[in-house]
Design an enzyme around this catalytic site. Structure first.
Site, short mmCIF file in Angstrom:
data_model
loop_
_atom_site.label_atom_id
_atom_site.label_comp_id
_atom_site.label_asym_id
_atom_site.label_seq_id
_atom_site.Cartn_x
_atom_site.Cartn_y
_atom_site.Cartn_z
N GLY A 462 0.77 -1.17 -0.22
CA GLY A 462 0.08 0.04 0.02
C GLY A 462 0.95 1.31 -0.05
O GLY A 462 2.10 0.93 -0.07
N GLY A 465 3.16 1.24 3.11
CA GLY A 465 4.13 0.14 3.51
C GLY A 465 3.48 -1.07 3.03
O GLY A 465 2.47 -1.29 2.71
N ASP A 578 -6.30 8.68 -1.36
CA ASP A 578 -5.62 7.46 -2.14
C ASP A 578 -6.88 6.22 -2.54
O ASP A 578 -6.65 5.17 -2.40
CB ASP A 578 -4.60 6.88 -1.55
CG ASP A 578 -3.39 6.12 -2.61
OD1 ASP A 578 -3.74 6.25 -3.64
OD2 ASP A 578 -2.78 5.28 -2.03
#
Ligand SMILES: *[C@@H]1O[C@H](CO)[C@@H](O)[C@H](O)[C@H]1NC(C)=O
Ligand SMILES: *[C@@H]1O[C@H](CO)[C@@H](O)[C@H](O)[C@H]1NC(C)=O
Ligand SMILES: *[C@@H]1O[C@H](CO)[C@@H](O)[C@H](O)[C@H]1NC(C)=O
Ligand SMILES: *[C@@H]1O[C@H](CO)[C@@H](O)[C@H](O)[C@H]1NC(C)=O
Ligand SMILES: *[C@@H]1O[C@H](CO)[C@@H](O)[C@H](O)[C@H]1NC(C)=O
Ligand SMILES: *[C@@H]1O[C@H](CO)[C@@H](O)[C@H](O)[C@H]1NC(C)=O
Ligand SMILES: *[C@@H]1O[C@H](CO)[C@@H](O)[C@H](O)[C@H]1NC(C)=O
Ligand SMILES: *[C@@H]1O[C@H](CO)[C@@H](O)[C@H](O)[C@H]1NC(C)=O
Ligand SMILES: *[C@@H]1O[C@H](CO)[C@@H](O)[C@H](O)[C@H]1NC(C)=O
Length: 766
Positions: A462, A465, A578
């Site tokens: 992602g 991380g 996002d």
């Protein structure tokens, strides 16, 4: 001079052909030809011959005089069109309105039975066409079109049932939007038990608006409607009548049953010169009559949507739509008790009993005295509630409804003891959203659970991380997000922030189970989603088949509801920034859950983030104002949502899509198809046959609204939810962001304005 004359001449020709002859009354000596109309004295309504599209069929209709295109509110000869342009509409010598073929044969006739010597027919400003005895306004009305509704209920029209004879009138749908012939669907009052409004075919009940509550019918969010419209519901031993008037006489509104069996209320906007959709029903799946069977409650926000009432279990295990039966037999005496449900659409009242004078306590006593009584409620919710409504046997078609009522459901004494506890628990969860005590995990536990963060356990990478699959010692599967960079926050600050995220609880958000801090490690532990993320399905030729149209619709509205929660319903205002298909995870039942929300907060706000982590966001999903200027708002998420919707409909990735001929990305391509009036060509080909056309067009429309270039033009997410439910009219979309400007030539602009009309009529036709 010359131009002026030509101009004048044009005007004359235009007005001559357009206006034809308008009459204000018809007597047996006059009649209306195809080129003439009858108008109301205030020039509000007009009646005359009308044909639909290119058809030769002529219908004698009533429409709004000043609204274009014509909105037909009544049709005389709906099932017997004429093709002969010599046809005439007139009032016969006795006073019977008739439609006569050119040759003199009667095509249609009203059923006015009385005869008078001097009948006069006229059109009132309400849209009611009447035949009066004599020309005086005091002359008795012998016949009126309002007594014979078509598909439209105008202010002043009444739906009624004669409770003695059982005779009732009804609205009846058109065959389709260009054929006013009698269609399949009826809309009427059902006066069995306590009267309710129902929609169905001649053989099947499809949808109930439900019983009268004093304000409106139980199954409809009514508060806004009530502000604008004065509804009347009159119940006597002889009859039931229902009608309405706008509270402000200058509001133009109409209510109709469409050819698809849905209901719609429109109000006319004189600013935009369009009809605005004000109410549409059914609202969603749960409005399908008896979807869950007996003694079950339908809740669109739950998964599964059907759930047995407290004290009941599934009639046949595994069959959620088959209804439920009592867990424990009722004691059938006064030891039984009641479980209160709030905010519901009351069950089908067709075999109910009611009394207007009793109070709620008397109602409970009455129910306890009769073994077959299963539930009770207030009959009229105004002024704190009055009257008594009682159900016998199975409770059918109950659903949760935010503006709904209270109902008390009978259970055995033993169940009652159990359930009061549960009830309270539910209430706490539902209304108070108690702070959660977020577990912290030892690093060793997590390390062990993920096999020392073995690369083979990586589920995905992602923005913040890698995510690992893991299993706790008790077998529970988890998803472990190991935040890749050191937070500037100390452990306490981190934990506080994470607590805030943990308190964001919504069925369309991935649930945070705990966190872990160890030296510089910052780890979040989430519930594991076996079906992974949306991109695994929609962009894969084989797996995409597992997501049919209804599932996709469900996913789209789930994401939308999750975003509404993040943007405005939770205590925090979270902008995701996002959103993309790989951040939409799917649970066992393929319900969507947004992941990675709130992480920006954990990372100490945006400034920190720009330095420490790559710029959040993914190409293809970022709106122009963010990609270019770095400015963002909730409308940035709306843009990304729009991209996701268009990707889900087309099965194509915005970023990878490239249309050779016009050099368009997916958004540009969708926009082009929309502008050319062929939006459905966007759909992934395997779905084209299975989609409901109007729903698909609505979704494409919403997708395009969300990706508009200017953030202010994009709807907010709560409007999107309403739009998805068909409860909000859809404005025309403007050009999407990242649309190559140079190809918008003057010709394509021209195309746009004409196709905007196409979209409106497509939407309106539903
Ligand atoms: C209708 O026409 C007949 C015959 O032309 C005439 O006698 C009668 O008065 C007329 N009636 C009206 C209401 O104009
Ligand atoms: C309307 O049509 C009728 C029958 O065709 C004709 O007699 C009449 O002159 C026409 N009137 C106008 C205003 O065009
Ligand atoms: C007139 O009555 C007949 C028989 O009752 C019925 O079939 C017809 O639909 C009625 N016409 C109108 C316009 O109501
Ligand atoms: C029509 O009006 C006339 C005169 O006002 C009256 O004599 C007659 O009884 C009325 N007819 C009906 C059917 O109401
Ligand atoms: C609402 O309608 C009823 C009857 O239809 C009428 O008596 C009442 O005055 C109306 N109320 C308002 C506020 O317009
Ligand atoms: C009714 O609506 C009109 C137009 O919107 C407005 O000008 C007028 O003030 C309204 N009247 C009332 C009584 O609210
Ligand atoms: C209970 O109610 C049902 C339905 O109204 C009725 O038929 C029955 O007679 C009632 N029983 C008693 C004991 O009142
Ligand atoms: C580590 O995992 C294994 C199984 O995978 C388990 O048996 C063991 O108890 C775990 N140890 C710790 C400390 O959690
Ligand atoms: C989703 O996951 C459940 C549980 O693992 C599984 O039974 C189901 O088949 C999956 N659905 C799809 C469409 O892969």
């Amino acid at each position: 001079m010359a131009t002026c004359d030509i101009f004048l001449l044009c005007c004359l020709i235009f007005s001559f052909s357009a206006m034809a002859i308008s009459l204000t009354t018809i007597t047996p000596n006059t009649s209306i030809h195809y080129n003439e109309t009858l108008i109301s004295s205030g020039r509000i309504f007009e009646a005359g011959f009308h044909s639909f599209g290119n058809s030769q069929n002529l219908y004698f209709c009533i429409w709004y005089m000043n609204i274009s295109p014509r909105s037909i509110v009544w049709v005389a000869n709906r099932d017997t069109p004429v093709t002969n342009s010599g046809a005439m509409f007139k009032v016969s010598d006795g006073g019977n309105p008739v439609l006569i073929h050119g040759s003199g044969t009667q095509i249609w006739s009203s059923n006015a039975t009385e005869t008078v010597t001097d009948p006069v027919m006229l059109l009132l400003d309400t849209g009611n066409m009447v035949v009066r005895n004599g020309s005086s306004s005091s002359g008795r009305i012998l016949w009126e079109s309002f007594d014979y509704p078509g598909d439209t209920l105008l202010p002043g029209m009444v739906l009624h049932v004669n409770r003695v004879t059982g005779v009732y009138n009804s609205l009846r749908s058109w065959k389709d939007s260009s054929d006013p012939g009698s269609g399949e669907f009826f809309y009427h009052l059902d006066a069995h038990g306590f009267p309710q409004l129902v929609i169905g075919t001649s053989s099947k009940l499809l949808y109930r608006l439900g019983s009268w509550t004093g304000f409106f019918f139980t199954g409809v969010p009514w508060e806004t409607l009530y502000r604008y419209i004065n509804y009347s519901f009159v119940l006597s031993d002889q009859e039931v009548r229902f009608g309405y008037e706008p509270r402000n006489g200058s509001i133009v509104t109409r209510y109709l049953i469409t050819s698809l069996g849905t209901i719609q209320r429109f109000t006319w906007s004189s600013d935009t010169k369009t009809w605005q959709l004000f109410l549409a029903g059914p609202q969603d799946h749960c409005d399908n009559y008896a979807l869950c069977g007996e003694n079950s409650e339908c809740n669109v926000n739950n998964s599964p949507q059907c759930d047995c009432l407290e004290g009941f279990v599934l009639k046949s295990a595994g069959n959620l739509n088959g209804g439920c039966v009592t867990k424990v037999e009722l004691d059938c005496d006064e030891r039984d008790g009641f479980v209160q449900y709030t905010g519901v659409k009351l069950p089908d009242t067709s075999s109910s009993w009611f009394d207007e004078s009793m109070n709620l306590k008397e109602c409970a006593e009455k129910c306890l005295k009769n073994c077959s009584c299963t539930a009770y409620a207030s009959l009229d919710i105004r002024n704190g509630g009055s009257g008594c409504l009682i159900w016998f046997d199975g409770l059918m078609d109950m659903r949760s409804e935010s503006e709904g009522q209270d109902i008390f459901i009978r259970v055995a004494a033993s169940e009652l003891a159990d359930n009061t506890g549960n009830n309270q628990e539910n209430q706490v969860q539902k209304y108070e959203k108690e702070d959660i005590d977020l577990p912290t995990f030892d690093f060793s536990t997590i390390s062990n659970a993920t096999d020392n963060f073995s690369p083979s356990n990586i589920l995905g990478e992602g923005g913040y991380g890698p995510v690992y699959k893991g299993a706790l010692a008790n077998g529970r599967e988890i998803a472990v997000k190991r935040l890749s960079l050191k937070s500037r926050q100390g452990p306490e600050e981190f934990k506080n922030e994470v607590m805030l995220i943990a308190n964001l609880q919504h069925r369309n958000l991935v649930k945070l189970l705990g966190c872990c801090m160890d030296n510089d490690e910052r780890i979040l532990i989430y519930e594991y989603m076996p079906n992974r993320s949306l991109d695994n399905f929609i962009f894969d030729q084989t797996r995409s088949k597992a997501l049919g149209w209804n599932k996709r619709l469900n996913i789209i509205s789930g994401i939308a509801r999750g975003l509404v929660y993040l943007h405005q319903d939770s205590r925090l205002r979270i902008i995701h920034r996002d959103l993309k298909t790989s951040n939409i995870l799917l649970d066992n039942n393929m319900n969507p859950k947004i992941s990675d929300f709130g992480l920006a907060r954990v990372f100490g706000g945006d400034h920190a983030e720009e330095n420490t982590i790559r710029v959040v966001g993914t190409h293809g999903y970022m709106p122009p104002e963010y990609a270019v200027y770095g400015s963002y708002s909730v409308k940035s998420d709306v843009f990304s949502f729009g991209v996701i919707v268009l990707e889900m409909l087309s099965g194509r990735k915005n970023r990878e899509f490239f249309e050779e001929q016009h050099h368009l990305n997916l958004l540009g391509h969708a926009w082009r198809l929309w502008s050319e009036g062929r939006p459905l060509e966007l759909m992934d080909s395997f779905m084209r046959d299975s989609v409901t056309m109007s729903e698909a067009i609505r979704c494409i429309h919403i997708g395009l609204l969300c990706v508009q270039e200017r953030p202010d033009d994009r709807p907010d997410m709560s409007s999107v939810v309403l739009m998805l439910n068909g409860e909000r009219a859809l404005p025309n979309p403007r050009q999407p962001g990242f649309y190559p400007h140079e190809i918008v030539s003057s010709t394509s602009k021209h195309e746009l304005s004409s196709t905007n009309e196409v979209s409106i009529s497509l939407i309106e036709a539903r």
